[in-house]
Design a protein around this motif. Structure first.
Motif, PDB file in Angstrom:
ATOM      1  N   PRO A   1       0.799  -1.231   0.000  1.00 32.18           N
ATOM      2  CA  PRO A   1       0.000   0.000   0.000  1.00 32.18           C
ATOM      3  C   PRO A   1       0.831   1.279   0.000  1.00 32.18           C
ATOM      4  O   PRO A   1       0.489   2.243  -0.702  1.00 32.18           O
ATOM      5  N   GLU A   2       1.921   1.313   0.761  1.00 34.88           N
ATOM      6  CA  GLU A   2       2.734   2.527   0.804  1.00 34.88           C
ATOM      7  C   GLU A   2       3.416   2.797  -0.532  1.00 34.88           C
ATOM      8  O   GLU A   2       3.689   3.954  -0.876  1.00 34.88           O
ATOM      9  N   GLU A   3       3.681   1.750  -1.298  1.00 36.19           N
ATOM     10  CA  GLU A   3       4.294   1.951  -2.610  1.00 36.19           C
ATOM     11  C   GLU A   3       3.383   2.775  -3.521  1.00 36.19           C
ATOM     12  O   GLU A   3       3.867   3.614  -4.298  1.00 36.19           O
ATOM     13  N   PHE A   4       2.079   2.544  -3.443  1.00 33.85           N
ATOM     14  CA  PHE A   4       1.150   3.280  -4.298  1.00 33.85           C
ATOM     15  C   PHE A   4       1.096   4.753  -3.910  1.00 33.85           C
ATOM     16  O   PHE A   4       0.967   5.622  -4.775  1.00 33.85           O
ATOM     17  N   LEU A   5       1.215   5.039  -2.622  1.00 33.91           N
ATOM     18  CA  LEU A   5       1.250   6.434  -2.167  1.00 33.91           C
ATOM     19  C   LEU A   5       2.505   7.132  -2.681  1.00 33.91           C
ATOM     20  O   LEU A   5       2.456   8.265  -3.157  1.00 33.91           O
ATOM     21  N   ARG A   6       3.633   6.456  -2.583  1.00 26.33           N
ATOM     22  CA  ARG A   6       4.890   7.043  -3.066  1.00 26.33           C
ATOM     23  C   ARG A   6       4.866   7.233  -4.583  1.00 26.33           C
ATOM     24  O   ARG A   6       5.386   8.230  -5.092  1.00 26.33           O
ATOM     25  N   ALA A   7       4.261   6.297  -5.278  1.00 26.48           N
ATOM     26  CA  ALA A   7       4.156   6.429  -6.735  1.00 26.48           C
ATOM     27  C   ALA A   7       3.262   7.598  -7.111  1.00 26.48           C
ATOM     28  O   ALA A   7       3.518   8.297  -8.104  1.00 26.48           O
ATOM     29  N   ALA A   8       2.195   7.836  -6.332  1.00 21.04           N
ATOM     30  CA  ALA A   8       1.331   8.993  -6.591  1.00 21.04           C
ATOM     31  C   ALA A   8       2.118  10.289  -6.427  1.00 21.04           C
ATOM     32  O   ALA A   8       1.965  11.223  -7.235  1.00 21.04           O
ATOM     33  N   GLU A   9       2.955  10.367  -5.407  1.00 18.91           N
ATOM     34  CA  GLU A   9       3.801  11.549  -5.218  1.00 18.91           C
ATOM     35  C   GLU A   9       4.736  11.734  -6.406  1.00 18.91           C
ATOM     36  O   GLU A   9       4.955  12.865  -6.866  1.00 18.91           O
ATOM     37  N   TRP A  10       5.293  10.642  -6.879  1.00 19.65           N
ATOM     38  CA  TRP A  10       6.211  10.716  -8.024  1.00 19.65           C
ATOM     39  C   TRP A  10       5.481  11.203  -9.276  1.00 19.65           C
ATOM     40  O   TRP A  10       6.010  12.022 -10.031  1.00 19.65           O
ATOM     41  N   LEU A  11       4.271  10.712  -9.503  1.00 20.72           N
ATOM     42  CA  LEU A  11       3.491  11.157 -10.666  1.00 20.72           C
ATOM     43  C   LEU A  11       3.217  12.651 -10.589  1.00 20.72           C
ATOM     44  O   LEU A  11       3.333  13.364 -11.596  1.00 20.72           O
TER      45      LEU A  11
END
Length: 306
Positions: A76-86
């Motif tokens: 789950p935390e990976e998706f949050l970090r990926a959203a920040e990257w996007l």
């Protein structure tokens, strides 16, 4: 029509990996976790990705397409970090994203996963006017003048050691309709998919399960440019369709380290413009050099000239 520039990168495999709780490491995730720490973390390096994306942002393309595998284990935390990257890459109006097989690594409720990327995975107003997004979310359309981006999902949960994908009948039916409509309007159609869409581009355990059926859709209805990732390699194929030649391009991973002086991490930029009754498309490859590490133009190639 002025030149429209579209940048394409894929297979982000964002690092560093967040700390995983023991209860998160079950089944396929446990194997992936071991694989990551034994080798993949040395291949997919954040500093390489940052170098490449900094160059991309500085070049200010009109739009950016990200074709999946933003995360690694589906934590789950990976998706949050990926959203920040996007969001760092650009606003949703200028960035389109689709999921890859690592983004569907395990069955996960969308609210804990790709829902965090939803602003980047939905039609814009001009695209929705062409085709409302189906209940399944994919395909969706974004239109920018004479260029239409059609985004698909081939991401499905699979068993350990399997990285295959599937478009499915519902998406194939929808995409056939929209490609036909966009073609009749004379638009330049860019199709985004994570897995290589043509037969024999990948083996059974990691290829597109319905590649033959999907290729038939392309042959019947046409597309000008098809962009994918997954194979972590630069490839260009031509597919003859009812409306002309479709150019199918795969791009390497955007975070892969340079090995033995061979460029690995790369993104492509496409300069698209009308040329008489057809289209002129030039591809510019931007890659990370080995020593000293910097981004350079590794390839310039005309893909379409009519």
């Amino acid at each position: 029509m002025p030149v429209f520039t579209l940048a394409h990168l894929s297979d982000i495999h964002l690092s560093p990996m967040p700390r995983a709780r023991r209860r998160d490491l079950f089944g396929k995730r446990a194997l992936g976790y071991v694989n990551w720490h034994r080798g993949r973390k040395f291949v997919h390096r954040r500093e390489i990705l940052d170098l490449l994306t900094r160059d991309l942002i500085e070049r200010k393309p009109d739009h950016i397409a990200v074709t999946g595998d933003l995360v690694n284990l589906g934590l789950p935390e990976e998706f949050l970090r990926a959203a920040e990257w996007l969001h760092h890459l650009g606003p949703p109006s200028r960035v389109t994203a689709i999921p890859g097989n690592h983004d569907a690594y395990v069955r996960l409720h969308p609210e804990a996963g790709t829902d965090h990327w939803q602003p980047f995975m939905e039609a814009n107003s001009d695209g929705a006017a062409l085709m409302p997004t189906p209940e399944t979310r994919f395909p969706f359309v974004r239109r920018f003048g004479d260029v239409a981006i059609v985004a698909l999902s081939s991401a499905i949960p699979t068993m350990p050691f399997i990285a295959a994908g599937k478009v499915g009948e519902a998406q194939r039916i929808h995409v056939a309709k929209v490609l036909e409509e966009l073609g009749e309007q004379g638009l330049f159609r860019v199709l985004l998919i994570h897995h290589p869409p043509l037969r024999d581009q990948a083996g059974w355990h990691r290829g597109l399960r319905d590649a033959a059926k999907f290729t038939d859709v392309l042959k019947r209805h046409g597309a000008e440019l098809v962009l994918h990732g997954h194979n972590h390699a630069q490839t260009v194929h031509e597919l003859e369709t009812a409306t002309g030649t479709a150019i199918v391009v795969g791009v390497p991973s955007a975070s892969e380290a340079v090995e033995g002086g061979v460029p690995a991490a790369r993104y492509n930029e496409y300069c698209i413009a009308r040329a008489g009754n057809g289209w002129h498309v030039e591809m510019v490859g931007r890659s990370v050099a080995a020593t000293p590490e910097h981004v350079w133009e590794c390839e310039r190639r005309v893909l379409r000239e009519r």
